[in-house]
Design an enzyme around this catalytic site. Structure first.
Site, PDB file in Angstrom:
ATOM      1  N   ALA A   1      29.323  67.286  37.080  1.00 30.42           N
ATOM      2  CA  ALA A   1      28.777  65.965  36.819  1.00 30.42           C
ATOM      3  C   ALA A   1      28.946  65.529  35.368  1.00 30.42           C
ATOM      4  CB  ALA A   1      27.292  65.939  37.198  1.00 30.42           C
TER       5      ALA A   1
ATOM      6  N   GLY B   1      34.869  68.282  33.499  1.00 30.13           N
ATOM      7  CA  GLY B   1      35.820  68.855  34.437  1.00 30.13           C
ATOM      8  C   GLY B   1      36.665  69.868  33.706  1.00 30.13           C
TER       9      GLY B   1
ATOM     10  N   HIS C   1      33.284  71.298  48.126  1.00 32.18           N
ATOM     11  CA  HIS C   1      31.970  71.118  47.507  1.00 32.18           C
ATOM     12  C   HIS C   1      31.777  72.294  46.561  1.00 32.18           C
ATOM     13  CE1 HIS C   1      27.314  70.756  47.954  1.00 32.18           C
ATOM     14  NE2 HIS C   1      27.755  70.305  46.781  1.00 32.18           N
ATOM     15  N   ASP C   2      31.527  72.021  45.287  1.00 38.45           N
ATOM     16  CA  ASP C   2      31.490  73.107  44.309  1.00 38.45           C
ATOM     17  C   ASP C   2      30.474  74.180  44.671  1.00 38.45           C
ATOM     18  OD1 ASP C   2      29.280  71.519  43.696  1.00 38.45           O
ATOM     19  OD2 ASP C   2      29.944  71.017  41.670  1.00 38.45           O
ATOM     20  N   THR C   3      29.389  73.809  45.340  1.00 40.49           N
ATOM     21  CA  THR C   3      28.408  74.821  45.750  1.00 40.49           C
ATOM     22  C   THR C   3      28.980  75.742  46.820  1.00 40.49           C
ATOM     23  OG1 THR C   3      26.664  73.211  45.280  1.00 40.49           O
ATOM     24  CG2 THR C   3      26.032  75.189  46.466  1.00 40.49           C
TER      25      THR C   3
ATOM     26  N   THR D   1      23.682  71.661  36.464  1.00 35.98           N
ATOM     27  CA  THR D   1      22.908  70.425  36.428  1.00 35.98           C
ATOM     28  C   THR D   1      21.831  70.450  37.513  1.00 35.98           C
ATOM     29  OG1 THR D   1      24.801  69.200  35.558  1.00 35.98           O
ATOM     30  CG2 THR D   1      23.060  67.915  36.608  1.00 35.98           C
TER      31      THR D   1
ATOM     32  N   ASN E   1      17.687  71.692  47.149  1.00 31.28           N
ATOM     33  CA  ASN E   1      18.147  71.131  45.881  1.00 31.28           C
ATOM     34  C   ASN E   1      16.968  71.032  44.915  1.00 31.28           C
ATOM     35  OD1 ASN E   1      21.088  69.886  45.833  1.00 31.28           O
ATOM     36  ND2 ASN E   1      20.298  69.677  47.916  1.00 31.28           N
TER      37      ASN E   1
ATOM     38  N   GLY F   1      26.300  78.297  35.441  1.00 28.01           N
ATOM     39  CA  GLY F   1      26.010  78.214  34.018  1.00 28.01           C
ATOM     40  C   GLY F   1      24.688  78.835  33.614  1.00 28.01           C
TER      41      GLY F   1
END
Length: 484
Positions: A17, A20, A238-240, A261, A298, A404
């Site tokens: 978000a 990149g 989807h990055d997850t 994030t 989430n 992260g």
């Protein structure tokens, strides 16, 4: 590209978000190495009509990254979920994609629920309520000239893949976040879509992780200096989904927290949990690799801290964390899942106000606010892991933190303390590694998910945190949040 030691190289385009990057992964039987080729800013732009993604800038960053990566054996793209671009009959983009934090979906859910009650919506799709789900975005866009002119809708990673290859598809793990997919059939929820008046012809055919997605167009080869053919491979876009694929778990008795994030906390299951109790707890059933379900909640995540850091003029994070470590724990906590924290701006003041309203000591210093955020995140992690186990009837022995947040030792230790379970932190670059591993698997270099995870365990640095305190103080803080 292939080298004499039997490894191959894969470019993982991983879009978050706020930034990149293009990462290059080298994979072999006992090799899994990752290097950053190029990083670029993802800066949304507020224009008169609302908040938009600068998708052309993102695509330019992807091309720059592929040029920096050099010759590779394949390319895969993952990104955040729910957002999309609209194309006209000529395949041209109809305006910049709307940002999921844009205000256009305010009050839209109630309109949807008037046609399909929230209970039926959850029973059909298993997706938690979030105001920015694609379903609500499409409902908000109904009647607009852009949507009326659209011939194709592509989710963000599929849009970039289309620009690279000229071939359109809809990757399944990301499609499952639209609230239009049935997690039992892993296909569109056709009855629901018909009741809601959604035009499914807008969507390109569904693709699975590992499917071929075309080859780089001649113009892309010229722009990047690569020699064709270079295949593009569908990954968990989807990055997850990519991050969960890179959880280095030894067996199925694990919970995961994908940190960044957002914090996405939950379980990997073989079937969705579609009970009314699950809906009330706001758990979602998103699709993962190999028929799995990502059963998760989430949580607002490090967005809270990122916004505070921005408001404070970007002080050095290490000094903030050291100051936070000196603050007594659980002095003040907020609900890290509260939608009131979703919008950007004035985050320190909003956190302080939430503490004041709930009758807790109001954090004043940057260290106190940082500690409040980290305690609150650990508390939200505790609730999510406990609720997921109870609702799914699936017990765990360990919590894996990836992304992260693995670099935040204080958050990892607080999560272990809050959950009363050991925490294994790593890898930090889980989404990019999952992206690379799915490409490598499609090209025969690694085996099934268990084989992928064994390779991760052998090759990636992992840190284990054991609980160091009783969970009773966390129980009391939880009661404080619930107003008990």
């Amino acid at each position: 590209m292939s080298v004499t030691d039997g490894t191959k190289s894969y470019a993982a385009v991983d879009l978050g978000a706020s930034s990149g990057r293009v990462m290059v992964g080298r994979v072999g039987p006992d090799t899994l190495e990752l290097a950053e080729a190029h990083r670029f800013v993802n800066r949304p732009v507020r224009v008169p009509e609302g908040l938009r993604w600068d998708v052309l800038s993102l695509y330019a960053g992807v091309l720059d990254g592929l040029r920096a990566a050099g010759q590779v054996d394949s390319v895969g793209i993952d990104s955040w979920a729910v957002d999309y671009g609209l194309l006209d009959a000529d395949g041209a983009l109809l305006g910049n994609p709307v940002h999921y934090r844009d205000a256009r979906t305010e009050g839209v859910a109630e309109k949807v629920w008037a046609s399909v009650p929230a209970t039926e919506l959850y029973a059909a799709t298993g997706l938690q309520y979030a105001p920015f789900n694609t379903l609500y975005q499409l409902t908000a866009a109904r009647g607009s000239r852009q949507l009326a002119a659209a011939e194709r809708l592509l989710l963000i990673p599929d849009l970039l893949t289309y620009w690279l290859t000229g071939e359109a598809g809809t990757e399944l793990t990301n499609a499952s976040t639209t609230q239009l997919i049935d997690p039992r059939t892993r296909d569109w929820s056709y009855d629901l879509v018909e009741r809601l008046g959604i035009d499914l012809s807008l969507f390109a055919p569904l693709r699975q992780p590992g499917d071929p997605a075309g080859v780089l167009r001649a113009e892309v080869l010229e722009e990047t200096g690569l020699t064709g053919p270079v295949p593009v491979t569908t990954v968990g876009s989807h990055d997850t989904a990519s991050a969960v694929a890179a959880v280095p778990a030894a067996d199925e008795r694990f919970a995961y927290i994908c940190t960044g994030t957002w914090s996405l906390a939950g379980l990997e299951l073989e079937a969705p949990v579609l009970s009314e109790e699950s809906r009330a707890a706001n758990f979602t059933n998103e699709l993962g690799l190999d028929g799995t379900v990502r059963y998760l909640r989430n949580i607002m995540g490090l967005w809270l801290l990122q916004e505070c850091v921005r408001a404070w003029g970007n002080p050095e994070l290490g000094s903030l964390l050291r100051a936070a470590a000196e603050v007594p724990g659980l002095r003040s906590v907020v609900d890290a899942g509260d939608a009131g924290f979703l919008a950007p701006g004035r985050m320190p003041e909003r956190i302080a106000e939430a503490c004041r309203v709930s009758g807790q000591p109001v954090p004043q210093t940057q260290g106190e606010i940082t500690r409040c955020i980290l305690d609150s995140l650990a508390l939200a992690h505790r609730r999510a892991v406990a609720d997921a186990q109870r609702l799914a009837g699936h017990c765990v022995d360990v919590v894996h933190i990836v992304g992260g947040g693995t670099r935040n030792a204080l958050l990892c230790q607080l999560t272990a303390d809050a959950c009363g379970l050991p925490v294994v932190a790593g890898p930090a670059e889980a989404a990019a590694l999952g992206n690379v591993l799915v490409q490598a698997r499609a090209h025969g270099l690694v085996g099934d998910r268990a084989d992928m995870r064994r390779l991760l365990t052998r090759t990636q640095p992992l840190v284990r945190y054991e609980p160091q305190s009783s969970t009773s103080a966390w129980q009391a803080a939880e009661a404080r949040i619930a107003g008990r």
